[in-house]
Structure formats: structure tokens, C-alpha cells
Design a protein around this motif. Structure first.
Motif, PDB file in Angstrom:
ATOM      1  N   ASP A  54      51.114  83.309 -39.062  1.00 38.37           N
ATOM      2  CA  ASP A  54      51.388  83.594 -40.473  1.00 38.37           C
ATOM      3  C   ASP A  54      52.828  84.015 -40.724  1.00 38.37           C
ATOM      4  OD1 ASP A  54      48.855  82.967 -41.431  1.00 38.37           O
ATOM      5  OD2 ASP A  54      48.098  84.998 -41.126  1.00 38.37           O
ATOM      6  N   ASP A  55      53.428  84.765 -39.783  1.00 31.94           N
ATOM      7  CA  ASP A  55      54.809  85.203 -39.974  1.00 31.94           C
ATOM      8  C   ASP A  55      55.757  84.006 -40.027  1.00 31.94           C
ATOM      9  OD1 ASP A  55      54.159  87.916 -40.033  1.00 31.94           O
ATOM     10  OD2 ASP A  55      54.376  88.125 -37.863  1.00 31.94           O
ATOM     11  N   VAL A  56      55.573  83.051 -39.128  1.00 30.95           N
ATOM     12  CA  VAL A  56      56.417  81.863 -39.085  1.00 30.95           C
ATOM     13  C   VAL A  56      56.220  81.022 -40.338  1.00 30.95           C
ATOM     14  CG1 VAL A  56      56.834  79.680 -37.885  1.00 30.95           C
ATOM     15  CG2 VAL A  56      56.514  81.782 -36.562  1.00 30.95           C
ATOM     16  N   LEU A  57      54.972  80.699 -40.644  1.00 28.91           N
ATOM     17  CA  LEU A  57      54.689  79.820 -41.779  1.00 28.91           C
ATOM     18  C   LEU A  57      55.067  80.463 -43.112  1.00 28.91           C
ATOM     19  CD1 LEU A  57      51.264  78.397 -40.558  1.00 28.91           C
ATOM     20  CD2 LEU A  57      53.535  77.343 -40.356  1.00 28.91           C
ATOM     21  N   SER A  58      54.785  81.753 -43.259  1.00 25.75           N
ATOM     22  CA  SER A  58      55.139  82.454 -44.501  1.00 25.75           C
ATOM     23  C   SER A  58      56.640  82.530 -44.683  1.00 25.75           C
ATOM     24  CB  SER A  58      54.556  83.867 -44.502  1.00 25.75           C
ATOM     25  OG  SER A  58      53.164  83.825 -44.496  1.00 25.75           O
ATOM     26  N   HIS A  59      57.362  82.762 -43.583  1.00 28.37           N
ATOM     27  CA  HIS A  59      58.822  82.834 -43.677  1.00 28.37           C
ATOM     28  C   HIS A  59      59.385  81.496 -44.153  1.00 28.37           C
ATOM     29  CE1 HIS A  59      62.893  84.116 -42.845  1.00 28.37           C
ATOM     30  NE2 HIS A  59      63.079  82.934 -42.269  1.00 28.37           N
ATOM     31  N   CYS A  60      58.880  80.416 -43.602  1.00 25.26           N
ATOM     32  CA  CYS A  60      59.370  79.087 -43.988  1.00 25.26           C
ATOM     33  C   CYS A  60      59.075  78.767 -45.449  1.00 25.26           C
ATOM     34  CB  CYS A  60      58.741  78.010 -43.113  1.00 25.26           C
ATOM     35  SG  CYS A  60      59.303  78.006 -41.414  1.00 25.26           S
ATOM     36  N   ARG A  61      57.980  79.270 -45.942  1.00 28.26           N
ATOM     37  CA  ARG A  61      57.560  78.943 -47.317  1.00 28.26           C
ATOM     38  C   ARG A  61      57.989  79.978 -48.344  1.00 28.26           C
ATOM     39  NH1 ARG A  61      52.052  77.008 -44.710  1.00 28.26           N
ATOM     40  NH2 ARG A  61      52.547  74.785 -44.511  1.00 28.26           N
ATOM     41  N   ALA A  62      58.609  81.056 -47.890  1.00 30.29           N
ATOM     42  CA  ALA A  62      59.009  82.131 -48.800  1.00 30.29           C
ATOM     43  C   ALA A  62      60.191  81.695 -49.654  1.00 30.29           C
ATOM     44  CB  ALA A  62      59.376  83.377 -48.012  1.00 30.29           C
ATOM     45  N   PRO A  63      60.182  82.108 -50.909  1.00 33.38           N
ATOM     46  CA  PRO A  63      61.346  81.804 -51.741  1.00 33.38           C
ATOM     47  C   PRO A  63      62.537  82.649 -51.279  1.00 33.38           C
ATOM     48  CG  PRO A  63      59.839  83.226 -52.919  1.00 33.38           C
ATOM     49  CD  PRO A  63      59.177  82.858 -51.613  1.00 33.38           C
ATOM     50  N   GLY A  64      63.688  82.235 -51.668  1.00 35.12           N
ATOM     51  CA  GLY A  64      64.884  82.990 -51.308  1.00 35.12           C
ATOM     52  C   GLY A  64      65.783  82.188 -50.394  1.00 35.12           C
ATOM     53  N   GLU A  65      66.918  82.748 -50.152  1.00 35.94           N
ATOM     54  CA  GLU A  65      67.942  82.060 -49.382  1.00 35.94           C
ATOM     55  C   GLU A  65      67.698  82.177 -47.878  1.00 35.94           C
ATOM     56  OE1 GLU A  65      72.780  82.105 -48.910  1.00 35.94           O
ATOM     57  OE2 GLU A  65      71.838  83.192 -50.547  1.00 35.94           O
ATOM     58  N   HIS A  66      67.923  81.088 -47.185  1.00 39.59           N
ATOM     59  CA  HIS A  66      67.911  81.064 -45.728  1.00 39.59           C
ATOM     60  C   HIS A  66      69.334  80.741 -45.292  1.00 39.59           C
ATOM     61  CE1 HIS A  66      63.535  81.191 -45.186  1.00 39.59           C
ATOM     62  NE2 HIS A  66      63.504  80.504 -46.313  1.00 39.59           N
ATOM     63  N   VAL A  67      69.709  81.234 -44.130  1.00 36.48           N
ATOM     64  CA  VAL A  67      71.079  81.042 -43.643  1.00 36.48           C
ATOM     65  C   VAL A  67      71.057  80.582 -42.193  1.00 36.48           C
ATOM     66  CG1 VAL A  67      72.067  82.772 -45.203  1.00 36.48           C
ATOM     67  CG2 VAL A  67      71.271  83.461 -42.941  1.00 36.48           C
TER      68      VAL A  67
END
Length: 80
Positions: A54-67
Motif C-alpha cells: 500500500d505504501d508503494v502504490l499509494s505514493h505513486c497515485r498520490a497527488p502532488g509533486e514528485h522529484v
């Protein structure tokens, strides 16, 4: 900070089986171009490869900026 380090209280064990050609290709393209708009697609590719974290999948699908340095992209690319 969480985009780069994740949650230090919940370390993720990343299975090498999740590093499919599709996932690695997506991660590499995002890393090189610095365009992380395909993060939800990376989540789908990881899920198709058997990732149920869930941590991996939620992080990928979370709104917001990735760097560049995003912990999930780094795990997919083996830059742990």
C-alpha cells in the motif's frame, strides 16, 4: 521530504519481481526527463507485477509533486 525518503517508520521491502521491463522503462523515463506525470501508470505496472504494498502504490497515485530521487522510482531502478 517524504517523496525522497518515504516513511522512515515503515521501511518497504521491494521485491525484485516487481522490476518488470515496463516498470523499469517507466521509472527510467521519468528519472531522465524529470517528468513524473506517469507515476499512476507506474503504480499500475507495479501492481500488474504483483506489488501489493500500500505504501508503494499509494505514493505513486498520490497527488502532488514528485522529484528526481523519489524513493519508489529509485527502488524500481535499483538505486536503493
Amino acid at each position: 521530504m517524504r517523496d525522497i525518503f518515504g516513511n522512515p517508520f515503515r521501511p518497504v521491502v521491494f521485491s525484485p519481481y516487481w522490476r518488470t521491463d515496463t516498470a523499469v522503462s517507466l521509472a527510467r523515463q521519468m528519472y531522465e526527463s524529470r517528468d513524473f506525470s506517469a507515476m499512476p501508470i507506474l503504480a499500475d505496472a507495479l501492481q500488474d507485477a504483483g506489488c501489493d504494498n500500500d505504501d508503494v502504490l499509494s505514493h505513486c497515485r498520490a497527488p502532488g509533486e514528485h522529484v528526481r530521487g523519489c524513493w519508489v522510482v529509485d527502488l524500481v531502478l535499483g538505486r536503493e
